[in-house]
Every structure is written in structure tokens, then in C-alpha cells.
Design a protein around this motif. Structure first.
Motif, PDB file in Angstrom:
ATOM      1  N   GLN A  31       0.848  -1.188   0.000  1.00 17.26           N
ATOM      2  CA  GLN A  31       0.000   0.000   0.000  1.00 17.26           C
ATOM      3  C   GLN A  31       0.885   1.239   0.000  1.00 17.26           C
ATOM      4  O   GLN A  31       2.081   1.156   0.297  1.00 17.26           O
ATOM      5  N   ASN A  32       0.296   2.365  -0.331  1.00 19.06           N
ATOM      6  CA  ASN A  32       1.065   3.598  -0.380  1.00 19.06           C
ATOM      7  C   ASN A  32       0.881   4.417   0.893  1.00 19.06           C
ATOM      8  O   ASN A  32      -0.209   4.474   1.462  1.00 19.06           O
ATOM      9  N   ARG A  33       1.956   5.008   1.310  1.00 15.20           N
ATOM     10  CA  ARG A  33       1.995   5.871   2.498  1.00 15.20           C
ATOM     11  C   ARG A  33       2.090   7.320   2.041  1.00 15.20           C
ATOM     12  O   ARG A  33       2.793   7.637   1.080  1.00 15.20           O
ATOM     13  N   PHE A  34       1.387   8.204   2.736  1.00 12.89           N
ATOM     14  CA  PHE A  34       1.385   9.632   2.412  1.00 12.89           C
ATOM     15  C   PHE A  34       1.883  10.409   3.629  1.00 12.89           C
ATOM     16  O   PHE A  34       1.393  10.196   4.740  1.00 12.89           O
ATOM     17  N   GLU A  35       2.821  11.285   3.400  1.00  9.98           N
ATOM     18  CA  GLU A  35       3.362  12.080   4.511  1.00  9.98           C
ATOM     19  C   GLU A  35       3.894  13.404   3.982  1.00  9.98           C
ATOM     20  O   GLU A  35       4.614  13.433   2.978  1.00  9.98           O
ATOM     21  N   ASP A  36       3.552  14.496   4.661  1.00  9.29           N
ATOM     22  CA  ASP A  36       4.046  15.802   4.253  1.00  9.29           C
ATOM     23  C   ASP A  36       5.546  15.895   4.498  1.00  9.29           C
ATOM     24  O   ASP A  36       6.026  15.642   5.603  1.00  9.29           O
ATOM     25  N   GLU A  37       6.292  16.250   3.458  1.00 10.77           N
ATOM     26  CA  GLU A  37       7.721  16.513   3.607  1.00 10.77           C
ATOM     27  C   GLU A  37       7.973  17.997   3.875  1.00 10.77           C
ATOM     28  O   GLU A  37       8.993  18.363   4.456  1.00 10.77           O
ATOM     29  N   ALA A  38       7.044  18.841   3.440  1.00 11.80           N
ATOM     30  CA  ALA A  38       7.117  20.288   3.641  1.00 11.80           C
ATOM     31  C   ALA A  38       5.734  20.841   3.306  1.00 11.80           C
ATOM     32  O   ALA A  38       4.904  20.131   2.721  1.00 11.80           O
ATOM     33  N   GLN A  59       2.922  22.117   1.219  1.00  8.11           N
ATOM     34  CA  GLN A  59       2.634  21.946  -0.208  1.00  8.11           C
ATOM     35  C   GLN A  59       3.514  20.906  -0.893  1.00  8.11           C
ATOM     36  O   GLN A  59       3.624  20.886  -2.121  1.00  8.11           O
ATOM     37  N   LEU A  60       4.152  20.028  -0.104  1.00  8.29           N
ATOM     38  CA  LEU A  60       4.992  18.997  -0.691  1.00  8.29           C
ATOM     39  C   LEU A  60       4.700  17.669   0.008  1.00  8.29           C
ATOM     40  O   LEU A  60       5.125  17.441   1.145  1.00  8.29           O
ATOM     41  N   LEU A  61       3.954  16.816  -0.696  1.00  2.26           N
ATOM     42  CA  LEU A  61       3.488  15.554  -0.126  1.00  2.26           C
ATOM     43  C   LEU A  61       4.338  14.392  -0.613  1.00  2.26           C
ATOM     44  O   LEU A  61       4.489  14.186  -1.820  1.00  2.26           O
ATOM     45  N   GLY A  62       4.885  13.612   0.304  1.00  2.00           N
ATOM     46  CA  GLY A  62       5.614  12.411  -0.055  1.00  2.00           C
ATOM     47  C   GLY A  62       4.670  11.236  -0.247  1.00  2.00           C
ATOM     48  O   GLY A  62       3.691  11.081   0.489  1.00  2.00           O
ATOM     49  N   ILE A  63       4.956  10.402  -1.245  1.00  2.64           N
ATOM     50  CA  ILE A  63       4.146   9.215  -1.536  1.00  2.64           C
ATOM     51  C   ILE A  63       5.106   8.054  -1.762  1.00  2.64           C
ATOM     52  O   ILE A  63       5.901   8.065  -2.704  1.00  2.64           O
ATOM     53  N   GLY A  64       5.041   7.043  -0.899  1.00  4.46           N
ATOM     54  CA  GLY A  64       5.930   5.901  -1.019  1.00  4.46           C
ATOM     55  C   GLY A  64       5.201   4.605  -0.727  1.00  4.46           C
ATOM     56  O   GLY A  64       4.139   4.612  -0.092  1.00  4.46           O
ATOM     57  N   GLY A  78      15.422  15.045  -1.614  1.00  5.84           N
ATOM     58  CA  GLY A  78      15.960  13.946  -2.390  1.00  5.84           C
ATOM     59  C   GLY A  78      14.915  12.895  -2.723  1.00  5.84           C
ATOM     60  O   GLY A  78      13.703  13.140  -2.649  1.00  5.84           O
ATOM     61  N   GLY A  79      15.378  11.694  -3.046  1.00  2.00           N
ATOM     62  CA  GLY A  79      14.494  10.674  -3.594  1.00  2.00           C
ATOM     63  C   GLY A  79      13.910   9.698  -2.599  1.00  2.00           C
ATOM     64  O   GLY A  79      13.147   8.809  -2.997  1.00  2.00           O
ATOM     65  N   TRP A  80      14.261   9.839  -1.295  1.00  2.00           N
ATOM     66  CA  TRP A  80      13.785   8.886  -0.292  1.00  2.00           C
ATOM     67  C   TRP A  80      13.260   9.641   0.927  1.00  2.00           C
ATOM     68  O   TRP A  80      13.528  10.832   1.100  1.00  2.00           O
ATOM     69  N   TRP A  81      12.515   8.960   1.761  1.00  2.00           N
ATOM     70  CA  TRP A  81      11.923   9.600   2.934  1.00  2.00           C
ATOM     71  C   TRP A  81      12.991  10.297   3.778  1.00  2.00           C
ATOM     72  O   TRP A  81      14.022   9.712   4.123  1.00  2.00           O
TER      73      TRP A  81
END
Length: 272
Positions: free
Chosen positions: A51-58, A60-65, A243-246
Motif C-alpha cells: 500500500q502507499n503511504r502519504f506524509e508531508d515533507e514540507a 505543499q509537498l506531499l511524499g508518496i511511497g 531527495g528521492g527517499w523519505w
């Protein structure tokens, strides 16, 4: 006919009856075929136990992994902007929950990708959100699933909307691209951010970044490639790198960190 996905790099291929005979991306010296041999999956199979995880990195910038980690384990970034949302880099898994969450955030106007290791299921994502895909033309040969949604751009920069700019740095791949986001953090003091994938990769010591032709095979870049990266980003102001990772982020003084890191790198390979 199915769009098979390489388990090692996460790239989705064009529709075929049988699994593809090989993954060109993994057979390249910058990636690798797993010691257990080439393996394939599909979106449907991947969704059974991922499943995909969603977390704000900043702001207006949402991480999806994807969890558990799949392929090279990267996370994408949804840059939420007044002129339309931009998906930076991509991941393989796209399921109903992810589609609903993205639509609730305003959908995706376009997708831009740093280099072929992050192409993943980009066409699948673009089709679901009626989005355009921006790829640098120097990496055209690495597209494993063709689509009229893909726009191959040339040159050093491509201006999008709301001041966002794609910058071709080369390095890791000839078409290696970073994204300049001038409105990062939303504050008047912000000098902006670079979204870099691993064209400029954030080191474990967050005061530094790194540069490589191949990360898994430990092939360094030459001095000329480092100087080109520095020259292409020089006109742009930025305080942060994502960068490219959490959590692979430099959150202050990032432009100085790149210069400092490049100097360290060039000394280490005997070019200074």
C-alpha cells in the motif's frame, strides 16, 4: 495482455502476453539484475500486499511511497501549486485509495521525472489523472512503455508554471534532471528548493550530498560531470534539497552544501 513491472527497478513495460525477456534498465551498468534472476509482477499483484503511504515533507509537498518497500524504495513528491499539482518522480503502485487521495488534493496536472530509475508506472499514473509527462530527450531510449502523454524536452531548462523549472544536469544519466521550486516553504524569506531524486543525492550526513554514475555498482562520476552539475544549478537560488527517499532532505543552506560536497568529492578523486 498485461503491463508487467520489473521487481528490481519497478519499471512498468508496455503490454505483452508473456513477461518481457529482459529489463533493459536493470541490465545497464547503473542498475543490476538481482542475483536470484529477473522477476516480474503486475499492478494487481503488487496491490495485494503493498500500500502507499502519504506524509508531508514540507508545506505543499506531499511524499508518496510504497510499503513494504518495493523496487529501489524511492518516494515520489506531489508539489501542490496554484497552477496545478506536479508529481515529481514516480512510484510503481497506483491503487484505488491513492487515486482517491490524489483527486482529493486536486489531482495531477503533470508528471516530471529525474531519471529512468524513477520512471516506474508513470504512464499508468498519467492515464488516470489525464496528465502530461515531461522527460528529457537524452533519456528517450529508456522509456519501456510508450505513450502520447510523454513530452520529450531538450536543452538545459524547461519552464513550467508558477515559476517551477526543470534543469538538465546530466551526471547519473545524460538526461538527469532536477526541479527548481522557487515558492518552497511559502515564506518571503525562502530562496526556494531543489527536488533532485538522486541526480544530486542527499548523504546520511545531511550537511552533504553526493554524486555517482552508479550507486549500487559504485561507479563514480568524472570531474567534468560534477562541474556541469554545478554550472547548471548556479543561476538558481535554493535553501533546501528534497531527495528521492523519505527524509533525505537538506533543510537549510543547501546550495552551500552542494558546493561543499562537490569540493570534497573532487579532492577525493584527485581532481583538485
Amino acid at each position: 495482455m498485461q503491463n508487467f513491472i520489473c521487481v528490481q527497478c519497478g519499471t512498468q513495460f508496455g503490454a505483452t502476453v508473456e513477461t518481457p525477456p529482459r529489463c533493459t534498465i536493470c541490465e545497464d551498468q547503473r542498475q543490476f539484475v538481482h542475483c536470484g534472476g529477473q522477476q516480474w509482477t503486475t499492478l494487481e499483484r503488487l496491490a495485494v500486499n503493498h500500500q502507499n503511504r502519504f506524509e508531508d515533507e514540507a508545506p505543499q509537498l506531499l511524499g508518496i511511497g510504497t510499503e513494504p518497500e518495493f523496487a529501489i524504495g524511492q518516494r515520489a513528491l506531489l508539489l501542490q501549486s496554484p497552477g496545478g499539482n506536479l508529481l515529481w518522480d514516480c512510484i510503481s503502485l497506483l491503487d484505488d485509495k491513492t487515486i482517491a487521495d490524489m483527486k482529493a488534493r486536486g489531482g495531477i496536472r503533470a508528471i516530471a521525472i529525474s531519471h529512468p530509475h524513477f520512471y516506474s508506472s508513470m504512464v499508468e499514473w498519467a492515464d488516470h489523472f489525464d496528465a502530461q509527462i515531461f522527460l528529457h530527450a537524452a533519456d528517450r531510449q529508456w522509456v519501456m512503455r510508450e505513450s502520447p502523454r510523454i513530452q520529450f524536452w531538450e536543452g538545459t531548462t524547461l519552464s513550467l508554471w508558477d515559476g517551477v523549472t526543470l534543469i538538465n544536469c546530466g551526471g547519473h544519466f545524460e538526461g538527469g534532471t532536477v526541479l527548481h521550486w522557487p515558492a518552497a516553504s511559502g515564506g518571503c524569506r525562502s530562496k526556494g528548493a531543489l527536488l533532485t531524486g538522486d541526480i544530486i543525492t542527499v548523504a546520511q550526513d545531511r550537511r552533504y550530498v553526493g554524486f555517482m554514475r552508479s550507486y549500487p555498482n559504485l561507479i563514480p562520476l568524472g570531474a567534468a560531470a560534477i562541474h556541469r552539475i554545478l554550472e547548471t544549478i548556479e543561476p538558481f537560488s535554493f535553501d533546501q534539497i528534497y531527495g528521492g527517499w523519505w527524509k533525505a532532505n537538506v533543510l537549510s543552506d543547501a546550495k552551500a552544501a552542494v558546493a561543499r560536497s562537490a569540493g570534497r568529492y573532487l579532492r577525493a578523486i584527485g581532481q583538485v
